[in-house]
Design a protein around this motif. Sequence first.
Motif, PDB file in Angstrom:
ATOM      1  N   THR A   1       0.825  -1.194   0.000  1.00 21.92           N
ATOM      2  CA  THR A   1       0.000   0.000   0.000  1.00 21.92           C
ATOM      3  C   THR A   1       0.869   1.258   0.000  1.00 21.92           C
ATOM      4  N   ALA A   2       1.923   1.233   0.811  1.00 19.89           N
ATOM      5  CA  ALA A   2       2.821   2.399   0.878  1.00 19.89           C
ATOM      6  C   ALA A   2       3.555   2.585  -0.444  1.00 19.89           C
ATOM      7  N   ARG A   3       3.907   1.492  -1.083  1.00 16.13           N
ATOM      8  CA  ARG A   3       4.653   1.578  -2.346  1.00 16.13           C
ATOM      9  C   ARG A   3       3.779   2.072  -3.482  1.00 16.13           C
ATOM     10  N   SER A   4       2.477   1.762  -3.444  1.00 14.22           N
ATOM     11  CA  SER A   4       1.597   2.168  -4.550  1.00 14.22           C
ATOM     12  C   SER A   4       1.202   3.621  -4.481  1.00 14.22           C
ATOM     13  N   ARG A   5       1.501   4.303  -3.394  1.00 12.25           N
ATOM     14  CA  ARG A   5       1.137   5.726  -3.274  1.00 12.25           C
ATOM     15  C   ARG A   5       2.126   6.612  -3.960  1.00 12.25           C
TER      16      ARG A   5
END
Length: 108
Positions: A104-108
């Motif tokens: 989730t953090a990487r897709s932001r």
Amino acid sequence: MSPTLRPPGPSGPVLMAPAEPMRSVPIAYILWLFLGGMGLHRFYVGRTFSGGLMLAITLLSLLFTLVLIGLFGLALVAIWWLVDAFLIPGMVQDRNAAIAASRTARSR
């Protein structure tokens, strides 16, 4: 798994690292059953320090069983191994939550 490419940005295509796969409870139990005395199931769920500690205690205990001192270490690892049978689902759940959070953090 090969890295994926995102659409080109201002400086060209961006190479992304492959996503870490989710962990499986059945695979963790298989590792626990066959290689658990060496802590490999703990490496699988991301608990590298305790997995390394379990591996070190096992190897040193096997070495010291020649003088019977190692039996204490093997008994300790056997108890730890049995307790881990009940802890595996929670360890897998924690690891999968961490993987999902990093995705989730990487897709932001």
